[in-house]
Design a protein around this motif. Structure first.
Motif, PDB file in Angstrom:
ATOM      1  N   THR A   1      49.063  62.552  18.994  1.00 36.81           N
ATOM      2  CA  THR A   1      49.886  63.502  18.250  1.00 36.81           C
ATOM      3  C   THR A   1      49.073  64.718  17.837  1.00 36.81           C
ATOM      4  O   THR A   1      47.875  64.617  17.528  1.00 36.81           O
ATOM      5  CB  THR A   1      50.494  62.821  17.008  1.00 36.81           C
TER       6      THR A   1
ATOM      7  N   LEU B   1      53.028  56.084  21.222  1.00 41.87           N
ATOM      8  CA  LEU B   1      53.778  57.183  20.611  1.00 41.87           C
ATOM      9  C   LEU B   1      53.121  58.485  21.027  1.00 41.87           C
ATOM     10  O   LEU B   1      51.914  58.694  20.789  1.00 41.87           O
ATOM     11  CB  LEU B   1      53.770  57.049  19.088  1.00 41.87           C
TER      12      LEU B   1
ATOM     13  N   SER C   1      53.764  62.465  20.514  1.00 43.86           N
ATOM     14  CA  SER C   1      54.628  63.392  19.782  1.00 43.86           C
ATOM     15  C   SER C   1      53.854  64.612  19.308  1.00 43.86           C
ATOM     16  O   SER C   1      52.641  64.563  19.079  1.00 43.86           O
ATOM     17  CB  SER C   1      55.262  62.687  18.572  1.00 43.86           C
ATOM     18  N   ASN C   2      54.601  65.715  19.184  1.00 46.80           N
ATOM     19  CA  ASN C   2      54.082  66.940  18.565  1.00 46.80           C
ATOM     20  C   ASN C   2      52.831  67.476  19.245  1.00 46.80           C
ATOM     21  O   ASN C   2      51.951  68.054  18.606  1.00 46.80           O
ATOM     22  CB  ASN C   2      53.796  66.698  17.077  1.00 46.80           C
TER      23      ASN C   2
ATOM     24  N   THR D   1      57.614  55.978  22.761  1.00 47.10           N
ATOM     25  CA  THR D   1      58.311  56.980  21.958  1.00 47.10           C
ATOM     26  C   THR D   1      57.709  58.331  22.294  1.00 47.10           C
ATOM     27  O   THR D   1      56.514  58.569  22.057  1.00 47.10           O
ATOM     28  CB  THR D   1      58.148  56.692  20.460  1.00 47.10           C
TER      29      THR D   1
ATOM     30  N   GLU E   1      58.470  62.376  21.782  1.00 49.25           N
ATOM     31  CA  GLU E   1      59.371  63.289  21.065  1.00 49.25           C
ATOM     32  C   GLU E   1      58.606  64.512  20.569  1.00 49.25           C
ATOM     33  O   GLU E   1      57.397  64.483  20.338  1.00 49.25           O
ATOM     34  CB  GLU E   1      60.012  62.565  19.886  1.00 49.25           C
ATOM     35  N   ARG E   2      59.355  65.591  20.414  1.00 52.07           N
ATOM     36  CA  ARG E   2      58.896  66.844  19.783  1.00 52.07           C
ATOM     37  C   ARG E   2      57.623  67.401  20.414  1.00 52.07           C
ATOM     38  O   ARG E   2      56.780  67.980  19.740  1.00 52.07           O
ATOM     39  CB  ARG E   2      58.689  66.636  18.277  1.00 52.07           C
ATOM     40  N   ASN E   3      57.448  67.184  21.706  1.00 54.22           N
ATOM     41  CA  ASN E   3      56.359  67.833  22.424  1.00 54.22           C
ATOM     42  C   ASN E   3      56.838  69.180  22.968  1.00 54.22           C
ATOM     43  O   ASN E   3      58.006  69.371  23.243  1.00 54.22           O
ATOM     44  CB  ASN E   3      55.872  66.950  23.571  1.00 54.22           C
TER      45      ASN E   3
END
Length: 456
Positions: free
Chosen positions: A388, A411, A413-414, A449, A451-453
């Motif tokens: 992340t 995970l 993300s971001n 999971t 997300e938000r990449n």
């Protein structure tokens, strides 16, 4: 009128006379009850003059023994002293003139050794091995065994046919010294007791820079800080046992911080089966293989705020199959990686950061990783990896995550991906692609999971 300079000179002369007069001229003090006022032993008093061979005369050994017995330092004036097979008793303190007092190894065994002592102190001395033969029993030009406190400061150790400095079951401090031209490692320490290695220069060694090892995995507590290490070879061959700037093997609770490490045949910093290792704030330049490597049986590694410029791989936290797990990899800069390395491996080279189990990868910047920016897991060896807040620029694939049978959760993300050649996020089964680009969404792999990449 007395001029200012003349006045200062006269005061200084008077002070010096007052300082040295009691030792040179005064009668024994009546109130001392037989106690002696001892000063240092000077080599000149023993007629051990520089420029002559002392191999057979034993004059230097006699001085060392006398000084240790009388609890005083031994002062060696400038010059070359050709010696061999010196044995340092407990409480040895030898001081020379930095860069000018040279103990030159004459061959026929070893230069200097100490065994089962409480304290040994060496400062301001050049130890010149001359690349001469060392006996089979000698692991290094200087060898210490079972010494509670080895203190080496402002020395130069050069030209050893084996290790320059070998310490076995020792504590103490090695600092402000220069070590070069060892055929094996610059410093080899095994079974340390909180050894501190700080502010040294270790260069041009054949198989290793600074080695902190143990015979069996256990707490060690050594620290390797603020050293400059360069041009470390791997003349002994292998796929990582040689050619490392700093190597921590089976030694737990070791701190590696603030070092500048350049031009190592393999790894700048390698921790093998070393739990609770902290690798922080190091510069790692032009490593031949992986710049920072935590591998095999370890639990607990903190890898943060390092700068890596030039390597085959940047940072690897590997071998979940052997128990390697539990790490944080944060705040590092990794850039300018290469597809080539000293050997071939299945997953290839050119990877920025890789991890397999129970690891946080956060807030790193990776640039110019020709294969993959991030590698999460390998085959079934993936569990609880979080990636992340990373920036990945100019990579073959930004992030590769294992989706092989048995692989666990991750995970992603971001993260920010820019200039990806073959996609931002891809699932792999071992070394084979198993998905399209997952950055836009993932419904195929519920264990992931994503997300938000952002991809730009």
């Amino acid at each position: 009128m007395i001029q200012r300079r003349a006045f200062i000179a006269s005061v200084a002369a008077s002070a010096a006379a007052g300082l040295f007069a009691p030792r040179l001229f005064a009668a024994p003090l009546a109130g001392m009850n037989g106690a002696e006022l001892r000063g240092p032993i000077d080599a000149i008093a023993y007629k051990a003059t520089p420029g002559t061979s002392d191999i057979k005369s034993g004059k230097l050994q006699a001085m060392i023994d006398s000084a240790a017995r009388n609890n005083v330092p031994l002062l060696l004036p400038p010059g070359n002293y050709t010696v061999s097979n010196l044995t340092l008793p407990d409480n040895t303190r030898i001081t020379g003139v930095p860069g000018a007092t040279r103990l030159v190894y004459g061959g026929d065994g070893h230069l200097m050794t100490a065994d089962k002592a409480r304290r040994i102190e060496l400062s301001g001395i050049v130890f010149d091995g001359g690349n001469r033969w060392l006996a089979d029993y000698a692991g290094g030009l200087l060898q210490f065994t079972g010494v509670d406190e080895v203190l080496i400061d402002n020395c130069l150790i050069a030209g050893s046919r084996k290790h320059a400095l070998q310490l076995e079951r020792c504590g103490g401090r090695i600092e402000r010294s220069r070590i070069s031209g060892a055929a094996e490692a610059g410093i080899y320490s095994v079974q340390s007791a909180g050894l501190m290695v700080t502010g040294n220069s270790v260069e041009d060694c054949g198989n290793g820079g600074i080695l902190i090892h143990r015979w069996e995995k256990a707490e060690d507590g050594s620290s390797v800080t603020d050293n400059r290490i360069a041009r470390i070879g791997a003349n002994g061959g292998g796929t990582g046992q040689n050619g490392n700037g700093i190597n921590v093997f089976r030694a737990d609770d070791v701190l590696v911080s603030g070092n500048r490490i350049a031009d190592c045949a393999f790894t700048a910093i390698r921790a093998n089966s070393a739990s609770n290792v902290q690798v922080s704030g190091n510069q790692c330049l032009r490593s031949g293989e992986t710049a920072i490597f935590c591998e095999f049986e370890f639990e607990g590694a903190v890898i943060n705020n390092n700068l890596i410029d030039g390597a085959a791989n940047g940072i690897a936290v590997a071998n979940f199959d052997k128990g390697g797990r539990l790490a944080t990899v944060t705040g590092n800069i990794v850039r300018n990686l290469s597809l080539t390395a000293p050997y071939a491996q299945e997953s290839g080279f050119g990877i920025g950061i890789s991890a397999e189990a129970d690891t946080l990868i956060a807030d790193n910047v990776i640039e110019n990783a020709p294969l993959w920016g991030l590698k999460l897991g390998w085959g079934p060896y993936l569990r609880n990896v979080v990636a992340t807040g990373n920036i990945i620029r100019h990579a073959g694939i930004g992030c590769v995550v294992s989706v092989a049978d048995g692989a666990g959760s991750a995970l992603i993300s971001n993260n920010l991906f820019q200039e990806m050649e073959k996609g931002a996020i891809s699932g792999f089964r071992w070394d084979k692609p198993a998905s399209g680009d997952l950055a836009a969404g993932n419904s195929e792999f519920p264990q992931l999971t994503i997300e938000r990449n952002r991809v730009v």
